[in-house]
Write an enzyme that holds these catalytic residues in place. Structure first.
Site, short mmCIF file in Angstrom:
data_model
loop_
_atom_site.label_atom_id
_atom_site.label_comp_id
_atom_site.label_asym_id
_atom_site.label_seq_id
_atom_site.Cartn_x
_atom_site.Cartn_y
_atom_site.Cartn_z
N GLU A 144 53.94 138.92 38.39
CA GLU A 144 55.44 138.74 37.66
C GLU A 144 55.95 140.01 37.08
O GLU A 144 56.02 140.04 35.70
CB GLU A 144 54.94 137.58 36.75
CG GLU A 144 54.67 136.15 37.39
CD GLU A 144 54.50 135.17 36.26
OE1 GLU A 144 54.19 135.60 35.32
OE2 GLU A 144 54.51 134.04 36.56
N GLU A 323 52.16 129.94 42.22
CA GLU A 323 51.59 129.16 40.85
C GLU A 323 52.32 128.18 40.51
O GLU A 323 53.62 128.11 40.28
CB GLU A 323 51.60 129.94 39.59
CG GLU A 323 50.90 131.26 39.77
CD GLU A 323 50.89 132.41 38.41
OE1 GLU A 323 51.28 131.81 37.56
OE2 GLU A 323 50.36 133.44 38.69
C1 GAL Z 1 52.26 133.00 34.65
C2 GAL Z 1 51.08 133.87 34.94
C3 GAL Z 1 49.83 133.24 35.05
C4 GAL Z 1 49.51 132.43 33.88
C5 GAL Z 1 50.62 131.34 33.99
C6 GAL Z 1 50.33 130.30 32.71
O1 GAL Z 1 53.37 133.29 34.31
O2 GAL Z 1 51.53 134.50 36.26
O3 GAL Z 1 48.90 134.36 35.10
O4 GAL Z 1 49.64 133.44 32.83
O5 GAL Z 1 52.04 132.08 33.63
O6 GAL Z 1 51.29 129.40 32.81
#
Ligand code: GAL
Length: 644
Positions: A144, A323
């Protein structure tokens, strides 16, 4: 194409005794991709040069034995503590010039040469070791970029690199090997307020000025900062490609606009992004409290879709959700549990937009550290969470419906990261944000049942579209103007489209200077949203408008008789920021004029049309009836298109 499921897994956080069991359970759930390693630098290299790859070898083998496919992350988003001792000046600096410190993540400055070399080294070590590993079937660079406001750094390293970057842009064969400073002074209009420089080393970063810095200076720094990210990413990609033929991605975020994702995407094999619909609703969307209340457990019905369409384009046609939010997160102002069925709905929406894989964050909730309150597919003790069961159901549904084909939409919106910077730098009024303008355009079109492509301002073939929207693109190059004027469909522009040059100066002759469109802007004003300007056929300009003069046809006026929408050739210029009533009315007639099928969808219902099916989604917490289907809350209905 077959659609797959994945999961984010952190073996370094769990005792080895969990690993084999976890891998077997993943297979049972229907997971085929597992992403690992993106934060594990201190585990691989606890002290500078002291390498510990054995654990990584072992987990890769364990996952591989189960035929799980691995996406291996490069761990550069989390420099270990020893790195800071080695390079105290590698830390990113905020706008006040304060160094961020070690103790979370993303604390590096993209311009620091020493840190970049350390990244080259660790990436090469990984690529050499796992580049030909039969289980490592994709790579993710860093994590990110830009998240937690980390694109822009006001560090000493950034200042030196910025000056070098400017020297190159304004290069000249001067005796002292400096660039052509007079060319820069002229391009930025530095005579205004005596801001002239006599050499490049005098140029500071545009912060801590008494009032706003010169907009040309600020825009140059935004572009430079964007290029630092592009270069940083490309260094990793180039190294990985030397040792591995596996595809490379980066996991982008929602509404991060400080670097040009299209340019990063050019160096990747596919794009991916991290989708947290409930966090985003509270944290990144301008909407009234009533709306947020209504969608607090479902998320904004368009925010995810917008990013799917954006990242499909950034990934040159290919994208994943790396994710996917599985339940309450830990980082938004409120972190509710999703309505039953939403995790499944979000995943289907991603697949309907062409996602190849939807991967869930994370396998098991971790009882230590910053994300203890963030759910996963399992509780910290290993018990399955509600999301686990939704993913299981999703997997069943996918078995019957795994071949989804995307097709080109008929509607495109041009999105441009420099335009976002330009609006940020000189918004000319409260709440005038380019992202919001684009997102309101997208939302209005989606509420009318449209499937949309988001394309960059470098796009040069619009022949598959019937209509293209170009709001707010402050600088429009001549090539794009020509391509769009020759396009056989309709083009809707404005407000503020083609109103500045590439350095954020006002052009003379006055803008917008579009082919076949004779009108110039003679006044721009922003005003209070409680005093909007009414349009003669309904709705308002709500906080910003322009007055244009010329011979272009006036399609609609304000109630006081001033031109509000003008047309010349295939260009229709909207001279203000439309409210939702005007957006709906004007877009409805625009879409009908090019013979597109239009729906008036009930609250929270959305549609995505592919070549063989129509996907209906109900984001509302109530049952909804459209002209075609009745939908329960969080329901997804897949309707085959006749003849397919
Ligand atoms: C994302 C990140 C992850 C985790 C997640 C939590 O932004 O890539 O590592 O922190 O958020 O929601």
């Amino acid at each position: 194409m077959n659609r797959a499921l994945g999961v984010c897994y952190y073996p370094e956080q769990w005792d080895k005794s969990y690993w084999s069991r976890d891998a077997a359970d993943m297979v049972e759930l229907g997971i085929s991709w597992v992403r690992i390693n993106e934060f594990a630098w201190s585990k691989i290299e606890p002290q500078s040069g002291e390498l510990r790859f054995e654990w990584l070898d072992e987990i890769i083998e364990i996952l591989g034995k189960q035929n799980l496919k691995i996406i291996l992350g490069t761990p550069t988003a989390t420099p270990p503590r020893w790195m800071i001792d080695k390079y105290p000046d590698m830390l990113i600096c905020d706008k006040e010039g304060n160094k961020r410190i070690h103790g979370s993540r993303r604390h590096y400055c993209f311009s620091h040469r020493g840190y970049s070399e350390e990244c080259d080294r660790i990436v090469e070590l990984l690529a050499r070791r796992y580049g030909r590993n039969a289980n490592v079937l994709a790579w993710q660079t860093d994590n990110e970029y830009g998240c937690h406001d980390t694109t822009i750094s006001y560090s000493a390293a950034a200042k030196v690199e910025f000056q070098n970057w400017l020297r190159q842009i304004y290069s000249a064969n001067t005796a002292n090997n400096d660039g052509d400073i007079e060319a820069l002074n002229k391009a930025w209009g530095n005579v205004f307020w005596s801001m002239n420089y006599s050499c490049f080393s005098e140029i500071d970063l545009p912060h801590n000025t008494v009032t706003e810095a010169n907009p040309s200076h600020s825009l140059a720094f935004r572009k430079f900062s964007s290029e630092q990210v592009i270069k940083f990413n490309k260094r990793q990609v180039d190294i990985i490609r030397k040792f591995s033929g596996a595809p490379i991605t980066h996991n982008f975020m929602g509404r991060i606009t400080y670097f040009d994702h299209f340019k990063v995407g050019k160096d990747l094999d596919f794009a991916s992004w991290d989708s947290y619909p409930l966090g985003f609703l509270e944290d990144r969307i301008e909407a009234d409290e009533e709306f947020k209340k209504q969608f607090s457990r479902q998320g904004d019905p368009d925010f995810q879709a917008f990013h799917h369409d954006l990242y499909r384009s950034v990934g040159n046609g290919r994208f994943w959700v790396m994710e996917q939010q599985p339940g309450p997160v830990n980082w938004a102002p409120y972190n509710p549990n999703p309505l039953d069925g939403m995790v499944k709905l979000w995943s289907w929406e991603a697949f309907a937009h062409g996602a190849e894989t939807v991967s869930f964050f994370r396998w098991r909730q971790y009882p230590y550290g910053q994300e203890q309150m963030h759910t996963g597919l399992h509780l910290p003790n290993g018990t399955k969470s509600a999301a686990y069961y939704e993913v299981k159901k999703l997997n069943e549904e996918l078995k019957n419906f795994s071949l989804i084909e995307t097709c080109n939409s008929k509607v495109a919106i041009i999105f441009d990261y420099d335009a976002d910077a330009a609006w940020d730098i000189q918004p000319h009024g409260n709440n005038l944000s380019y992202f919001t303008l684009i997102f309101e355009t997208y939302k209005a079109l989606r509420k009318l049942g449209q499937s949309i492509d988001i394309v960059s301002s470098c796009h040069n073939n619009f022949s598959t579209y019937k209509i293209v929207f170009v709001p707010g693109l402050m600088y429009m190059d001549e090539k794009l103007k020509t391509v769009l004027s020759k396009f056989s469909g309709q083009v809707f522009l404005g407000p503020r489209t083609s109103t500045r040059d590439k350095n954020l100066n006002t052009p003379i002759p006055l803008p917008p200077n579009l082919p076949n469109f004779d009108a110039k802007i003679v006044l721009t004003e922003s005003f209070r949203s409680d005093s909007p300007i009414a349009l003669e056929n309904g709705g308002h300009f709500c906080n910003y408008r322009e007055r244009l003069e010329g011979s272009a046809n006036i399609v609609e006026r304000t109630v006081s008789g001033e031109p509000a929408i003008l047309r010349g050739g295939n260009f229709t210029y909207i001279a203000g920021w439309l409210d939702s009533v005007a957006l709906k009315r004007i877009f409805l007639s625009a879409l009908k004029s090019v013979n597109l099928e239009v729906f008036d969808l009930p609250s929270g219902v959305r549609l995505r049309v592919n070549s063989k099916e129509r996907f209906w989604f109900n984001y509302s917490s109530q049952a909804q009836k459209s002209s075609i289907v009745n939908l329960q809350p969080a329901e997804v209905f897949i309707e085959p298109i006749d003849g397919s």
